[in-house]
Design a protein around this motif. Structure first.
Motif, mmCIF file in Angstrom:
data_model
loop_
_atom_site.group_PDB
_atom_site.id
_atom_site.type_symbol
_atom_site.label_atom_id
_atom_site.label_comp_id
_atom_site.label_asym_id
_atom_site.label_seq_id
_atom_site.Cartn_x
_atom_site.Cartn_y
_atom_site.Cartn_z
ATOM 1 N N SER A 168 23.735 15.308 9.909
ATOM 2 C CA SER A 168 25.144 14.949 10.102
ATOM 3 C C SER A 168 25.617 14.051 8.962
ATOM 4 O O SER A 168 24.800 13.432 8.264
ATOM 5 N N ARG A 169 26.920 13.940 8.799
ATOM 6 C CA ARG A 169 27.483 13.045 7.785
ATOM 7 C C ARG A 169 27.052 11.587 8.015
ATOM 8 O O ARG A 169 26.639 10.918 7.082
ATOM 9 N N PRO A 170 27.132 11.067 9.256
ATOM 10 C CA PRO A 170 26.719 9.671 9.477
ATOM 11 C C PRO A 170 25.235 9.439 9.157
ATOM 12 O O PRO A 170 24.873 8.422 8.579
ATOM 13 N N ALA A 171 24.371 10.381 9.512
ATOM 14 C CA ALA A 171 22.942 10.224 9.230
ATOM 15 C C ALA A 171 22.682 10.266 7.726
ATOM 16 O O ALA A 171 21.866 9.493 7.210
ATOM 17 N N PHE A 172 23.373 11.133 7.005
ATOM 18 C CA PHE A 172 23.192 11.215 5.556
ATOM 19 C C PHE A 172 23.716 9.948 4.886
ATOM 20 O O PHE A 172 23.086 9.419 3.965
ATOM 21 N N ALA A 173 24.840 9.443 5.355
ATOM 22 C CA ALA A 173 25.389 8.198 4.809
ATOM 23 C C ALA A 173 24.415 7.040 5.036
ATOM 24 O O ALA A 173 24.205 6.210 4.148
ATOM 25 N N ALA A 174 23.792 6.996 6.216
ATOM 26 C CA ALA A 174 22.811 5.951 6.500
ATOM 27 C C ALA A 174 21.599 6.093 5.586
ATOM 28 O O ALA A 174 21.060 5.089 5.092
ATOM 29 N N PHE A 175 21.162 7.312 5.339
ATOM 30 C CA PHE A 175 20.048 7.538 4.420
ATOM 31 C C PHE A 175 20.393 7.041 3.016
ATOM 32 O O PHE A 175 19.587 6.359 2.373
ATOM 33 N N LEU A 176 21.585 7.372 2.528
ATOM 34 C CA LEU A 176 21.990 6.925 1.194
ATOM 35 C C LEU A 176 22.058 5.404 1.107
ATOM 36 O O LEU A 176 21.624 4.808 0.116
ATOM 37 N N ARG A 177 22.596 4.766 2.151
ATOM 38 C CA ARG A 177 22.629 3.299 2.164
ATOM 39 C C ARG A 177 21.220 2.723 2.096
ATOM 40 O O ARG A 177 20.943 1.783 1.354
ATOM 41 N N GLY A 178 20.308 3.299 2.868
ATOM 42 C CA GLY A 178 18.927 2.830 2.861
ATOM 43 C C GLY A 178 18.267 3.016 1.507
ATOM 44 O O GLY A 178 17.552 2.142 1.024
ATOM 45 N N ALA A 179 18.518 4.157 0.879
ATOM 46 C CA ALA A 179 17.942 4.408 -0.450
ATOM 47 C C ALA A 179 18.480 3.406 -1.469
ATOM 48 O O ALA A 179 17.728 2.869 -2.282
ATOM 49 N N LYS A 180 19.769 3.142 -1.410
ATOM 50 C CA LYS A 180 20.374 2.184 -2.345
ATOM 51 C C LYS A 180 19.858 0.769 -2.125
ATOM 52 O O LYS A 180 19.763 -0.016 -3.056
ATOM 53 N N ASN A 181 19.498 0.450 -0.875
ATOM 54 C CA ASN A 181 18.999 -0.885 -0.540
ATOM 55 C C ASN A 181 17.489 -1.026 -0.710
ATOM 56 O O ASN A 181 16.919 -2.067 -0.409
ATOM 57 N N GLY A 182 16.823 0.052 -1.151
ATOM 58 C CA GLY A 182 15.385 -0.013 -1.397
ATOM 59 C C GLY A 182 14.517 0.122 -0.166
ATOM 60 O O GLY A 182 13.320 -0.170 -0.205
ATOM 61 N N GLU A 183 15.071 0.591 0.946
ATOM 62 C CA GLU A 183 14.306 0.697 2.188
ATOM 63 C C GLU A 183 13.162 1.698 2.107
ATOM 64 O O GLU A 183 12.226 1.622 2.900
ATOM 65 N N PHE A 184 13.222 2.632 1.178
ATOM 66 C CA PHE A 184 12.195 3.672 1.092
ATOM 67 C C PHE A 184 11.280 3.499 -0.110
ATOM 68 O O PHE A 184 10.453 4.353 -0.386
ATOM 69 N N ASP A 185 11.426 2.392 -0.823
ATOM 70 C CA ASP A 185 10.575 2.137 -1.977
ATOM 71 C C ASP A 185 9.136 1.922 -1.529
ATOM 72 O O ASP A 185 8.893 1.236 -0.541
ATOM 73 N N ALA A 186 8.229 2.504 -2.259
ATOM 74 C CA ALA A 186 6.797 2.375 -1.900
ATOM 75 C C ALA A 186 6.208 1.096 -2.440
ATOM 76 O O ALA A 186 6.613 0.499 -3.357
#
Length: 61
Positions: free
Chosen positions: A43-61
């Motif tokens: 969904s659009r909201p889920a994708f937007a949340a994913f992009l926010r998380g990626a920009k904030n470094g939430e998925f950095d290893a």
């Protein structure tokens, strides 16, 4: 994004190994350019949340 064509980041330049996205009727589809048959939908909201998380470094290893 209201276009049925696949789009990739301008940072990808001429590289063919990239992530592509498109929007169809409010559903976001994501695929790798070298694996065109594998498409993830969200969904659009889920994708937007994913992009926010990626920009904030939430998925950095």
């Amino acid at each position: 994004m209201s276009n049925f064509t696949w789009q990739k980041s301008s940072y990808s330049a001429a590289n063919d190994d990239c992530v592509e996205v498109r929007s169809i009727d409010g559903v976001i589809e994501v695929r790798e350019s070298d694996e065109e048959d594998v498409i993830l939908s969200t969904s659009r909201p889920a994708f937007a949340a994913f992009l926010r998380g990626a920009k904030n470094g939430e998925f950095d290893a």
